[in-house]
Write a protein that holds these residues in place. Structure first.
Motif, PDB file in Angstrom:
ATOM      1  N   ILE A 194       6.272   0.348   2.225  1.00 27.20           N
ATOM      2  CA  ILE A 194       5.968   1.772   2.104  1.00 27.20           C
ATOM      3  C   ILE A 194       6.846   2.525   3.099  1.00 27.20           C
ATOM      4  O   ILE A 194       7.162   2.026   4.178  1.00 27.20           O
ATOM      5  CB  ILE A 194       4.463   2.073   2.318  1.00 27.20           C
ATOM      6  CG1 ILE A 194       3.905   1.445   3.598  1.00 27.20           C
ATOM      7  CG2 ILE A 194       3.656   1.588   1.122  1.00 27.20           C
ATOM      8  CD1 ILE A 194       2.439   1.788   3.858  1.00 27.20           C
ATOM      9  N   ALA A 205       5.237   4.991  -1.727  1.00 27.51           N
ATOM     10  CA  ALA A 205       5.035   3.599  -2.106  1.00 27.51           C
ATOM     11  C   ALA A 205       5.781   3.329  -3.400  1.00 27.51           C
ATOM     12  O   ALA A 205       5.850   4.194  -4.286  1.00 27.51           O
ATOM     13  CB  ALA A 205       3.548   3.301  -2.289  1.00 27.51           C
ATOM     14  N   SER A 255       0.643  -1.061  -4.880  1.00 31.36           N
ATOM     15  CA  SER A 255       1.972  -1.716  -4.799  1.00 31.36           C
ATOM     16  C   SER A 255       1.893  -3.193  -5.117  1.00 31.36           C
ATOM     17  O   SER A 255       2.806  -3.756  -5.736  1.00 31.36           O
ATOM     18  CB  SER A 255       2.534  -1.602  -3.381  1.00 31.36           C
ATOM     19  OG  SER A 255       2.833  -0.294  -3.071  1.00 31.36           O
TER      20      SER A 255
END
Lengths: 454, 454
Positions: free
Chosen positions: B33, B322, B348
């Motif tokens: 991220i 993300a 994710s």
């Protein structure tokens, strides 16, 4: 921490094979229910016009202590039974009590309460008799939900008369019932003779269980292939609900726990009667002793302020007369009261046991009930129904007494259901808008003055 | 009937001692991220401004496959865990399928869903860090309820931004949160800068999870002693939710059952990720193979119609970026859709697993979802949440395929919660007023055209 788990689950094969009929062990039986026309004890044949035949037999059965649970019902029970007996470690810690608190949780099914135990039995016998459908009343909505679910399972039509105040306060309950395929009518309605009469006599009435019962009985007896079913009060219902007490006792026995105090909320008496009957059976047979407490709302105090007398089970006076602790069938519980338990009378069995001194009763006010409910929800992780919370209130009170005396009592109470559909009441409590209502002596005298002369 | 009980309960001592971190077993890790200001991978220090420090560490942990569950959390888990793995005998019979259907039921706690598994963990770490309170968003209300309960347990302040459409459709959810002592604000509100901006840009908006996240993050980072907590999407949440999958696997193993198909609904991915991670772990380690299906609403189809790209996790673009399957952070899910699962993106971890072909995805329309929910409730005795019912829909579809092929597959799905607070949606369905909504290609192209350039 002891070796008792947070939740005691019985195995599926420990599910009771028989219901327990406490009437069989009572030396002095509950007074017979009477035909209102003849004032003579009703016969199975007479009852069979209202109830399924098999249920009429169960209703009048004073001799068989154990009645086998049909396989079809036991199979359904496995959907949500055995229900857990929970050791309330978190609540004990919060209270700082040496008492051990246990609760039998009956809210772990979609109907959200213990009502399903009898609903499925009554639907089963209706199906077995080849009926098209059943009618019933519902107050807080728990019974109606349970019956809708049971009827969906056996593919029976289900018509529910719902006490108007609940119908309005709990629109989502209605939708749950509809999801299960039931039709729901607010009571008193204009669909029945008795509904029209009550509406004329009490314009704008909020309704009561007593009214709704009258309407449902009228609807059942005037339609071909229908019978009436009832979610509380009756001996047959207490019989089915004995599964609660039998499992509770089995779970306690499994861990060698002897209950000292057993607490249940009491509206019509089905949960209380079911929970306590195997324990009362032991008392009746001289095998053990327990301190049993029935908890009722101060707003509808049939045991603590009512009279033990024959009365009508319904407002419309179409049902048989039962001898019970009653506030008079004309008593209209305040709409102020949030929960169920809004019934003027009390199960004949519970009434007789109370009269024989086998249990005591306590009336509690609703703000203190919701205080207990809030505390319980925060520590035990279950949002309790207002009805069930009456039992929580007294369980907490008893546990706090133990804190003073240092006694390590085993306190067992029935947690009959969840409060997901009672958020209007919780909102009132959260907003500080909840008040208590206690009927005046004059109000009770008035309704009691109208008891039938038997 | 086989010897597998209706409900498989693990013992308390079989409750997992560690969470399982699937990231550790992934050869190709989810993309890091990014800090939206620098477009560089966020550091633990940066994350610790938003999240509790311990949770920031968990968020970025790519190496430890097992992370011990603190004793305080395990004790709380015992309030409602291990949760039952139910053999859906009744549903199988109704469908006439040779398939064996199992569901892991996470609705058996007051929050009514699996969300509590992570809520209690996040509240614990906040308390341990000495914080005053936390802020969060909630969509359908399940996460807010769970967090309120967890914060009450650890005596933390809890401020919930609730997506406006849910706030209005689910007033009772708000009351449950208030009963647990939380404060609840409809989002977008006028209390935050980002809320005022969104209200100005989209007058009369119904809100979305993306908006509410922005507001909650702003509120947390502008108050001393507060941090933000999130109920889905994040790796830390999937980590905590792994308790679902670990218990499911343990219960199956106990009876020697090998799952063939594993199905979960997917909004942000927390339930799905938690359910599947131990199974995916086996696949990653080459120990077993499963057919895993993520089910999403056709109205918000991030996996099936989204793009795998870096995007903002929130509408206000204050959160880290993300890489995920996304419809674009500007995508506003139709208010028409009844359930949760209204999030533009996807975890994710789930996104990367999907991209690697370890799971497939299916989008379903809501009327067919409610048809499945109704059938399920009638036979299995649980009124499912609309979100969970997405998984039911596909489980039924898969079981019906087995009916055609005669395969005795073991189908396992996650039943994440109950639908007691979704009766407005059920009412629409009961009344025949429910319609389906599928975003047009043009609509998706528009929101996807605004993805950040990374």
């Amino acid at each position: 921490m002891s070796n008792i788990p947070y939740k005691i689950y019985l195995e599926e094969n420990e599910l009771p094979k028989d219901w327990y009929n406490v009437r069989a062990d009572m030396k002095k039986k509950p007074a017979p229910i009477l035909n209102p026309a003849t004032l003579k004890p009703v016969t199975v044949d007479e009852l069979s016009h209202i109830f399924c035949h098999e249920l009429a037999l169960q209703e009048l059965n004073d001799t068989d202590a154990y009645i086998p649970i049909p396989d079809e019902i036991r199979e359904f029970y496995k959907m949500y039974r055995p229900s857990p007996l929970v050791r309330a470690y978190f609540l004990e810690k919060k209270l700082g009590t040496p008492a051990h608190i246990y609760y039998k949780f009956e809210g772990n099914n979609t109907s959200g309460s213990h009502k399903l135990n009898s609903a499925i039995a009554q639907a089963y016998y209706a199906k077995k008799q080849g009926l098209k459908g059943v009618t019933t009343e519902t107050g807080a909505g728990q019974w109606g939900t349970a019956l809708s679910m049971a009827c969906a399972y056996f593919d029976l039509a289900c018509h529910v008369y719902m006490v108007k105040v609940s119908y309005e306060q709990k629109p989502f309950r209605r939708e749950v019932m509809r999801t299960f395929g039931a039709s729901v009518t607010p009571s008193p309605s204009m669909d029945t003779e008795i509904g029209r009469k009550i509406n004329a006599e009490f314009p704008g009435t909020n309704g009561s269980l007593g009214c709704a019962i009258s309407e449902a009985v009228e609807a059942a007896t005037s339609k071909e292939g229908y019978r009436y079913v009832l979610g509380s009060v009756l001996s047959q219902v207490l019989l089915h609900q004995s599964v609660i007490g039998l499992e509770t006792k089995a779970a306690l026995d499994k861990y060698g726990i002897k209950a000292d105090t057993i607490i249940g909320c009491a509206g019509g008496g089905s949960n209380l009667g079911g929970l306590i009957s195997p324990f009362v059976g032991e008392m009746l047979r001289g095998e053990a002793d327990y301190d049993i407490i029935a908890v009722e709302p101060a707003s509808c105090p049939s045991l603590t302020r009512g009279k033990y007398a024959y009365d009508f089970c319904d407002t419309g006076k179409v049902c048989p007369l039962a001898k019970m602790y009653t506030l008079g069938s004309g008593f209209m519980p305040s709409a102020n009261h949030a929960g169920g338990l809004r019934y003027h009378g009390m199960s004949s069995v519970v009434s007789e046991l109370y009269d024989q001194g086998l249990l005591s009763a306590r009336a509690v006010e609703q703000t203190s009930v919701f205080e207990a409910a809030e505390m319980f929800s925060r520590v035990e992780g279950i949002l309790p129904a207002p009805e069930s919370s009456h039992a929580i209130r007294v369980a907490i009170d008893e546990a706090l007494k133990c804190k003073e005396t240092g006694e390590e009592k085993n306190i067992v109470f029935g947690l009959t259901g969840t409060g997901y559909f009672d958020m209007v009441a919780y909102q009132k409590f959260n907003d500080g808008d909840m008040s208590d209502y206690i009927p005046s002596d004059a109000e009770l005298e008035k309704s009691l003055s109208q008891l039938p002369q038997v």
